[in-house]
Design a protein around this motif. Structure first.
Motif, PDB file in Angstrom:
ATOM      1  N   ASN A 128      35.493  34.837  29.017  1.00  0.00           N
ATOM      2  CA  ASN A 128      36.786  35.373  29.437  1.00  0.00           C
ATOM      3  C   ASN A 128      37.830  34.978  28.414  1.00  0.00           C
ATOM      4  N   GLY A 132      42.776  37.457  30.076  1.00  0.00           N
ATOM      5  CA  GLY A 132      42.121  38.122  31.204  1.00  0.00           C
ATOM      6  C   GLY A 132      41.085  39.174  30.844  1.00  0.00           C
ATOM      7  N   ASN A 152      42.215  44.137  31.972  1.00  0.00           N
ATOM      8  CA  ASN A 152      41.747  43.193  32.986  1.00  0.00           C
ATOM      9  C   ASN A 152      40.807  43.895  33.956  1.00  0.00           C
TER      10      ASN A 152
END
Length: 169
Positions: A128, A132, A152
């Motif tokens: 990650n 995001g 995201n």
């Protein structure tokens, strides 16, 4: 005087032959250099109609069947790339048999959190970014792959799609 004229004529003949040979050699070298550049310079981006040409570079992947806005390309002659939208999220999928970095356009640092999923045959690592985004890395049949979200996305949704790609069996 005749002797001098014969010597001058002979010198002119040798000089003319030398110039012709030099010009011919220079032309051959120029042609060979142009051919070398032509055969070794890869196109930075080659847009494709389908994923079939990926086979020529040792990679075969395709977007999910219900993906939208799918586009195929080859980057620098040896990286397969598919851009697509899946469940309203934009993704890019890349594969290559080289050791080139496939996530070269992630402009964010990776978070320290990683998820690793593996079985006896292969391993997938999901990373990650601080911002995001998500990326999944795996290796299959001598090729390296990465699936990256361009926006995201829910962790479970990304993991599900990543597993579909990285563990197709």
């Amino acid at each position: 005087m005749k002797k001098t004229a014969v010597i001058i004529a002979a010198l002119m003949l040798f000089t003319a032959c030398g110039k012709q040979e030099t010009t011919q050699t220079q032309t051959e070298m120029t042609t060979q250099s142009a051919e070398a550049v032509e055969t070794t310079t890869a196109e930075p981006l080659k847009v494709l109609e389908s994923p079939e040409p990926f086979l020529d570079i040792g990679v075969f992947v395709d977007a999910p069947q219900d993906a939208k806005d799918v586009s195929y390309s080859i980057i620098e002659g040896d990286i397969a790339e598919i851009d697509f939208t899946y469940h309203e999220v934009q993704y890019v999928l890349r594969g290559s048999v080289t050791d080139k970095q496939l996530d070269f356009d992630i402009n964010d640092d990776y978070d320290i959190t990683e998820d690793t999923i593996d079985n006896s045959e292969r391993q997938a690592v999901i990373k990650n970014t601080v911002g995001g985004l998500r990326a999944c890395f795996w290796r299959f049949n001598d090729a390296n792959y990465v699936l990256m979200s361009r926006q995201n996305v829910d962790k479970d949704e990304f993991t599900k799609l990543s597993m579909w790609f990285s563990f197709p069996d």
